[in-house]
Write a protein that holds these residues in place. Structure first.
Motif, PDB file in Angstrom:
ATOM      1  N   GLY A  35      56.803  53.605  53.807  1.00  8.78           N
ATOM      2  CA  GLY A  35      55.802  54.672  53.754  1.00  8.78           C
ATOM      3  C   GLY A  35      54.896  54.661  54.971  1.00  8.78           C
ATOM      4  N   PHE A  36      54.509  53.461  55.407  1.00 12.86           N
ATOM      5  CA  PHE A  36      53.656  53.358  56.586  1.00 12.86           C
ATOM      6  C   PHE A  36      54.390  53.807  57.846  1.00 12.86           C
ATOM      7  CE2 PHE A  36      51.576  51.250  60.118  1.00 12.86           C
ATOM      8  CZ  PHE A  36      50.243  51.533  59.865  1.00 12.86           C
ATOM      9  N   VAL A  37      55.606  53.351  58.011  1.00 13.13           N
ATOM     10  CA  VAL A  37      56.379  53.702  59.211  1.00 13.13           C
ATOM     11  C   VAL A  37      56.682  55.203  59.234  1.00 13.13           C
ATOM     12  CG1 VAL A  37      58.615  53.390  60.329  1.00 13.13           C
ATOM     13  CG2 VAL A  37      57.329  51.409  59.575  1.00 13.13           C
ATOM     14  N   LEU A  38      57.073  55.751  58.091  1.00 15.37           N
ATOM     15  CA  LEU A  38      57.322  57.192  58.041  1.00 15.37           C
ATOM     16  C   LEU A  38      56.035  57.984  58.262  1.00 15.37           C
ATOM     17  CD1 LEU A  38      59.880  57.505  55.091  1.00 15.37           C
ATOM     18  CD2 LEU A  38      60.330  57.735  57.541  1.00 15.37           C
ATOM     19  N   GLY A  39      54.912  57.422  57.833  1.00 14.71           N
ATOM     20  CA  GLY A  39      53.632  58.087  58.037  1.00 14.71           C
ATOM     21  C   GLY A  39      53.195  58.140  59.488  1.00 14.71           C
ATOM     22  N   CYS A  40      53.808  57.336  60.323  1.00 15.77           N
ATOM     23  CA  CYS A  40      53.467  57.308  61.751  1.00 15.77           C
ATOM     24  C   CYS A  40      54.364  58.202  62.601  1.00 15.77           C
ATOM     25  CB  CYS A  40      53.528  55.870  62.273  1.00 15.77           C
ATOM     26  SG  CYS A  40      52.194  54.842  61.657  1.00 15.77           S
ATOM     27  N   ILE A  41      55.211  58.998  61.986  1.00 12.41           N
ATOM     28  CA  ILE A  41      56.063  59.907  62.765  1.00 12.41           C
ATOM     29  C   ILE A  41      55.164  60.794  63.628  1.00 12.41           C
ATOM     30  CG2 ILE A  41      57.574  61.929  62.575  1.00 12.41           C
ATOM     31  CD1 ILE A  41      58.864  60.654  60.187  1.00 12.41           C
ATOM     32  N   PRO A  42      55.458  60.920  64.907  1.00 11.92           N
ATOM     33  CA  PRO A  42      54.555  61.628  65.815  1.00 11.92           C
ATOM     34  C   PRO A  42      54.644  63.152  65.756  1.00 11.92           C
ATOM     35  CG  PRO A  42      56.410  60.791  67.038  1.00 11.92           C
ATOM     36  CD  PRO A  42      56.555  60.286  65.630  1.00 11.92           C
ATOM     37  N   VAL A  43      55.009  63.698  64.628  1.00 13.86           N
ATOM     38  CA  VAL A  43      55.039  65.151  64.452  1.00 13.86           C
ATOM     39  C   VAL A  43      54.221  65.454  63.204  1.00 13.86           C
ATOM     40  CG1 VAL A  43      56.478  67.187  64.112  1.00 13.86           C
ATOM     41  CG2 VAL A  43      57.312  65.303  65.516  1.00 13.86           C
ATOM     42  N   LEU A  44      53.163  66.217  63.355  1.00 12.45           N
ATOM     43  CA  LEU A  44      52.265  66.498  62.243  1.00 12.45           C
ATOM     44  C   LEU A  44      52.941  67.357  61.179  1.00 12.45           C
ATOM     45  CD1 LEU A  44      49.016  67.281  64.249  1.00 12.45           C
ATOM     46  CD2 LEU A  44      49.640  65.158  63.128  1.00 12.45           C
ATOM     47  N   GLY A  45      52.670  67.043  59.918  1.00 12.36           N
ATOM     48  CA  GLY A  45      53.163  67.845  58.815  1.00 12.36           C
ATOM     49  C   GLY A  45      54.459  67.383  58.188  1.00 12.36           C
ATOM     50  N   ILE A  46      55.140  66.457  58.804  1.00 11.25           N
ATOM     51  CA  ILE A  46      56.438  66.008  58.298  1.00 11.25           C
ATOM     52  C   ILE A  46      56.351  64.814  57.349  1.00 11.25           C
ATOM     53  CG2 ILE A  46      58.628  64.964  59.028  1.00 11.25           C
ATOM     54  CD1 ILE A  46      58.613  66.769  61.406  1.00 11.25           C
ATOM     55  N   PRO A  47      55.490  63.827  57.588  1.00 10.74           N
ATOM     56  CA  PRO A  47      55.565  62.579  56.821  1.00 10.74           C
ATOM     57  C   PRO A  47      55.426  62.690  55.309  1.00 10.74           C
ATOM     58  CG  PRO A  47      54.243  62.248  58.765  1.00 10.74           C
ATOM     59  CD  PRO A  47      54.519  63.713  58.680  1.00 10.74           C
ATOM     60  N   THR A  48      54.549  63.529  54.805  1.00  5.45           N
ATOM     61  CA  THR A  48      54.324  63.588  53.358  1.00  5.45           C
ATOM     62  C   THR A  48      55.581  64.040  52.627  1.00  5.45           C
ATOM     63  OG1 THR A  48      51.982  64.025  53.696  1.00  5.45           O
ATOM     64  CG2 THR A  48      52.890  64.590  51.549  1.00  5.45           C
ATOM     65  N   ALA A  49      56.183  65.107  53.080  1.00  7.79           N
ATOM     66  CA  ALA A  49      57.405  65.596  52.431  1.00  7.79           C
ATOM     67  C   ALA A  49      58.555  64.606  52.621  1.00  7.79           C
ATOM     68  CB  ALA A  49      57.791  66.966  52.990  1.00  7.79           C
ATOM     69  N   LEU A  50      58.656  64.020  53.796  1.00  6.19           N
ATOM     70  CA  LEU A  50      59.719  63.060  54.065  1.00  6.19           C
ATOM     71  C   LEU A  50      59.577  61.817  53.187  1.00  6.19           C
ATOM     72  CD1 LEU A  50      62.208  62.520  55.801  1.00  6.19           C
ATOM     73  CD2 LEU A  50      60.707  61.475  57.481  1.00  6.19           C
ATOM     74  N   CYS A  51      58.352  61.332  53.034  1.00  9.69           N
ATOM     75  CA  CYS A  51      58.120  60.164  52.166  1.00  9.69           C
ATOM     76  C   CYS A  51      58.489  60.484  50.723  1.00  9.69           C
ATOM     77  CB  CYS A  51      56.661  59.721  52.241  1.00  9.69           C
ATOM     78  SG  CYS A  51      56.278  58.779  53.714  1.00  9.69           S
ATOM     79  N   ALA A  52      58.139  61.669  50.260  1.00  3.71           N
ATOM     80  CA  ALA A  52      58.483  62.052  48.887  1.00  3.71           C
ATOM     81  C   ALA A  52      59.995  62.111  48.702  1.00  3.71           C
ATOM     82  CB  ALA A  52      57.854  63.403  48.543  1.00  3.71           C
ATOM     83  N   MET A  53      60.693  62.710  49.666  1.00  4.58           N
ATOM     84  CA  MET A  53      62.151  62.797  49.550  1.00  4.58           C
ATOM     85  C   MET A  53      62.803  61.421  49.580  1.00  4.58           C
ATOM     86  SD  MET A  53      63.293  66.214  51.677  1.00  4.58           S
ATOM     87  CE  MET A  53      62.697  65.603  53.234  1.00  4.58           C
ATOM     88  N   VAL A  54      62.361  60.548  50.475  1.00  6.31           N
ATOM     89  CA  VAL A  54      62.941  59.203  50.586  1.00  6.31           C
ATOM     90  C   VAL A  54      62.667  58.401  49.315  1.00  6.31           C
ATOM     91  CG1 VAL A  54      62.748  57.016  51.840  1.00  6.31           C
ATOM     92  CG2 VAL A  54      62.960  59.150  53.095  1.00  6.31           C
TER      93      VAL A  54
END
Length: 166
Positions: A35-54
């Motif tokens: 969750g932390f690593v995915l939250g650091c993706i350098p593109v705004l708006g992507i991490p929350t949905a990506l974390c939920a899907m993963v």
């Protein structure tokens, strides 16, 4: 006309299952690190949905992953420019049309005024380079965080007493 009445017992059972899912120290450490690593993706708006899907795909603890994602948000903002610079260094062949990062950090308005025609293309290229740098760093960081968090979470007595819910 029938009124909708939520089934509170079923909703509570589902919430309880989500909270206890993947609660062993090793699995929780992996969930928090991911969750932390995915939250650091350098593109705004992507991490929350990506974390939920993963989390849903791999049956990880969704609330824990989202908490780690939200904790990582300040790091995400701070790391955008360094990851973009690292991406330019890693893939210099793609930098010929990229945005001048010095111009972007000094005066974003001047950048838009000076070269508004290819701005979106340049931003996309810069985001791609930053993602490339993030990909190279994310895997080792996730492994190190998982090992460190597992060591810490094994010392929490309530986590060691709980059996995993599958």
């Amino acid at each position: 006309m029938r009124r909708f009445r939520p089934n509170w017992t079923a909703l509570r059972a589902q919430a309880d299952q989500l909270l206890r899912q993947g609660i062993t120290p090793q699995r929780l450490a992996f969930t928090l690190a991911l969750g932390f690593v995915l939250g650091c993706i350098p593109v705004l708006g992507i991490p929350t949905a990506l974390c939920a899907m993963v989390a849903l795909l791999f049956r990880l603890n969704l609330p824990a992953m989202q908490a780690a994602n939200y904790i990582a948000m300040p790091f995400q903002l701070v790391l955008i420019v360094p990851l973009a610079r690292l991406g330019v260094w890693i893939a210099p062949f793609a930098a010929r049309n990229a945005i001048d990062l010095h111009m972007l950090t000094r005066s974003p308005l001047e950048l838009v005024r000076h070269s508004s025609t290819g701005l979106l293309e340049q931003l996309g290229l810069l985001a791609g380079q930053a993602l490339l740098a993030w990909l190279l760093i994310a895997i080792p960081v996730a492994v190190l965080l998982t090992v460190a968090l597992t060591t810490v979470l094994r010392r929490v007595p309530t986590l060691n007493a709980v059996q995993p819910v599958e």
